[in-house]
Design a protein around this motif. Structure first.
Motif, PDB file in Angstrom:
ATOM      1  N   VAL A  41       0.872  -1.351   0.088  1.00 15.77           N
ATOM      2  CA  VAL A  41      -0.056   0.028  -0.057  1.00 15.77           C
ATOM      3  C   VAL A  41       0.948   1.217   0.114  1.00 15.77           C
ATOM      4  O   VAL A  41       0.811   1.937  -0.961  1.00 15.77           O
ATOM      5  N   CYS A  42       1.706   1.443   0.944  1.00 18.65           N
ATOM      6  CA  CYS A  42       2.662   2.706   1.309  1.00 18.65           C
ATOM      7  C   CYS A  42       3.823   2.578   0.647  1.00 18.65           C
ATOM      8  O   CYS A  42       4.466   3.566   0.141  1.00 18.65           O
ATOM      9  N   CYS A  47       2.069   1.162   6.851  1.00 17.34           N
ATOM     10  CA  CYS A  47       0.984   0.632   6.920  1.00 17.34           C
ATOM     11  C   CYS A  47       0.624  -0.879   7.187  1.00 17.34           C
ATOM     12  O   CYS A  47      -0.162  -1.352   7.716  1.00 17.34           O
ATOM     13  N   GLY A  48       1.736  -1.588   7.316  1.00 14.12           N
ATOM     14  CA  GLY A  48       2.073  -3.066   7.629  1.00 14.12           C
ATOM     15  C   GLY A  48       1.207  -4.085   6.698  1.00 14.12           C
ATOM     16  O   GLY A  48       1.275  -5.090   6.831  1.00 14.12           O
ATOM     17  N   CYS A  50       2.226  -5.228   3.983  1.00 12.20           N
ATOM     18  CA  CYS A  50       3.302  -6.098   3.605  1.00 12.20           C
ATOM     19  C   CYS A  50       3.963  -7.189   4.433  1.00 12.20           C
ATOM     20  O   CYS A  50       4.918  -7.665   4.236  1.00 12.20           O
ATOM     21  N   CYS A  71       7.969  -4.362   2.247  1.00 15.01           N
ATOM     22  CA  CYS A  71       8.061  -3.419   1.166  1.00 15.01           C
ATOM     23  C   CYS A  71       9.594  -2.731   1.130  1.00 15.01           C
ATOM     24  O   CYS A  71       9.849  -2.007   0.316  1.00 15.01           O
TER      25      CYS A  71
HETATM   26  S1  FES Z   1       3.232  -1.527   2.101  1.00 15.39           S
HETATM   27 FE1  FES Z   1       3.001  -0.157   3.759  1.00 15.39          FE
HETATM   28  S2  FES Z   1       4.330  -0.848   5.215  1.00 15.39           S
HETATM   29 FE2  FES Z   1       4.967  -1.968   3.508  1.00 15.39          FE
END
Ligand code: FES
Ligand SMILES: Cc1cc2nc3c(=O)[nH]c(=O)nc-3n(C[C@H](O)[C@H](O)[C@H](O)COP(=O)(O)OP(=O)(O)OC[C@H]3O[C@@H](n4cnc5c(N)ncnc54)[C@H](O)[C@@H]3O)c2cc1C
Ligand code: FES
Length: 484
Positions: A41-42, A47-48, A50, A71
């Motif tokens: 996502v980020c 955001c966690g 991944c 990520c």
């Molecule tokens: S995609 Fe958001 S923490 Fe890795």
């Protein structure tokens, strides 16, 4: 010299060479392995989505599996590791107990964050499989995961609904002593990944090789946890697409593992993660450990290092004011030898240090707090978890009875580097510990000594007032008037 990364993914051995070795772990999992359950996502560790479990030996953790953000990891860091993704969790089509609880309690709506939440929860339950998770422990463990659909309550209820007697260890199902020893044997030698377009990543297996490489390639970036570097790369601020990179990864150097308390000194190796330091500092400097509780998220602390925080030298790096006040020293090593620099002499200017081009940080040390010493550290940011400091402050006082004999005071976020405020320290020496008027003078001296700037996070004036108020707060706490 090896030319391939060796790792296990969900119990299966893999070798990665050439340009694939330069991918982020999420890109490799998704595009090369087709394990698309791990989401992005980020792409900056916030955001966690991944989250995967990574098992590695080292430090206080002989083969411990912890959640990390895939990520911002580069594949080279997984050399010698075992990665468990969401695909490893269900068994023969039957949901795992954590997944069952997420469904039953409606912890998933659009589902995009769900694999990350499940992996982060496993990170907690794998270490406490026989205990019903306390709501506080689970909430702390999930601070690195964001969900925009559920409002979090159903996710926390799901964690509370996990039945210890039904919990099956995912690590036990996929990992074994044979895998550990085969990875150990396969990664004994140094690694060099070369690609004509992507560049070179070296992973030396001995300190001598490390120092030789550092001297030969002073422009090469050291990779420790990659939590700073990975964000820069993903944002194309470092090694943008089409450019070649030179990096040296520390992941094979087990001499630099761990944080150990011996003879009253806490020695923190350059590979010690912030999570390991949080555990090791709990007795040596409890307030430092408390600070690390609100440093980033579990996923970041499971791989990011204290040495990386020190070396990157941000004026709002959270550990630096505390290390100034604790009187820490930085060990710098090269082929020429080893020298120890007091941390308050380590920074020359904004993100500039006294480290020579052939040197690197090998250890950070500080003495454990003894009797008659008081140490307090503050981090002020807009929210408690996963936020960067607006202002940070740390105070160390040695006192004979109620009179201050020695003081060290340091502030972050109020100048181009973390500042040690010697004029404020001079004011404190000889003062009664709990004298309100003295602390009022100290607060005024702090406000006069600092040189904050206005930026996106806040104004110069706001930082100055806050810095003074942190000194007042410490004075109140010493008098027992405020409890954190
Ligand atoms: S995609 Fe958001 S923490 Fe890795
Ligand atoms: C989501 C997120 C949240 C974060 N939250 C916080 C926070 O709350 N507080 C905070 O202070 N920081 C925070 N950070 C920043 C980062 O996690 C820390 O600075 C961390 O300590 C960096 O360690 P690392 O091992 O990952 O460093 P890396 O990214 O590997 O390296 C950082 C820099 O230091 C250099 N370096 C690393 N090790 C050495 C060494 N031994 N010798 C010489 N140079 C070296 C690298 O070359 C690089 O320039 C956050 C980052 C992310 C992505
Ligand atoms: S369920 Fe949609 S983001 Fe969490």
């Amino acid at each position: 010299m090896r030319d391939a990364i060796v790792l296990f993914v969900n119990g299966v051995r893999r070798e990665v060479r050439g340009d694939a070795a330069f991918l982020t772990v999420t890109d490799w999992l998704r595009y090369e392995e087709r394990l698309t359950g791990t989401k992005v996502v980020c792409a900056e560790g916030d955001c966690g989505a991944c989250t995967v479990l990574v098992g590695r030996p080292g430090g206080d953790r002989p083969w411990r599996f912890d959640p990390v953000n895939a990520c911002i990891l580069t594949m080279a860091q997984l050399d010698g590791a075992h990665v468990l993704t969401i695909e490893s969790v269900a068994r023969d089509g039957a949901l795992h107990e954590v997944q069952r609880a997420m469904c039953d309690k409606h912890g998933s709506q659009c589902g995009f964050c769900t694999p990350g939440f499940v992996m982060a929860m496993l990170g907690h339950f794998e270490h406490h499989p026989d205990e019903k998770a306390s709501p506080k422990a689970v909430a702390n463990h999930l601070t690195g995961n964001l969900c925009r659909c559920t409002g979090y309550l159903p996710i926390l209820e799901a964690a509370a609904d996990v039945r210890p007697e039904k919990y099956e260890s995912v690590v036990a199902r996929h990992h074994s002593a044979d895998i550990a020893s085969s990875l150990g044997a396969a990664t004994k030698d140094s690694l060099r990944i070369e690609d004509s377009a992507r560049g070179t990543i070296d992973a030396p297996a001995t300190l001598d090789e490390l120092f030789a490489l550092r001297a030969a390639h002073p422009d090469a970036r050291i990779i420790a946890g990659n939590t700073d570097l990975g964000v820069l790369v993903n944002k194309q601020k470092l090694w943008p697409a089409g450019t070649s990179r030179r990096a040296i990864s520390l992941h094979l150097l087990h001499e630099l593992d761990g944080a150990t308390l011996e003879d009253g000194v806490l020695t923190i190796g350059a590979r010690a993660t912030l999570g390991e330091v949080e555990r090791a500092a709990a007795t040596a400097a409890p307030d430092f450990s408390r600070l690390l509780r609100v440093f980033a998220s579990p996923q970041i602390k499971n791989i990011g290092t204290l040495a990386g925080n020190v070396a990157t030298g941000s004026p709002i790096g959270d550990t630096i004011p505390a290390l100034f006040a604790l009187g820490a020293e930085v060990e710098l090593s090269s082929a020429r030898g080893v020298r120890r620099v007091p941390i308050d002499e380590f920074y020359r200017g904004y993100r500039e240090t006294v480290m020579a081009p052939d040197e690197l940080v090998t250890r950070v040390r500080f003495a454990a707090l003894g009797d008659g010493a008081t140490f307090r550290v503050y981090k002020v940011c807009q929210r408690r978890d996963l936020d960067i400091s607006f202002v940070g402050a740390a105070f160390f006082l040695a006192h004979d009875g109620a009179t201050i004999r020695e003081a060290r005071v340091a502030y972050g976020g109020v100048g181009p580097t973390v500042l040690r405020l010697r004029e404020v320290e001079a004011l404190l020496v000889g003062c009664p510990l709990r004298d309100e008027a003295a602390w009022e003078r100290v607060a005024a001296a702090v406000e006069a000594a600092i040189s904050p700037r206005s930026d996106l996070r806040g104004s110069e004036q706001g930082r100055r007032v806050l810095a003074g108020n942190l000194a007042r707060k410490f004075g109140h706490e010493l008098r027992g008037e405020v409890f954190a």
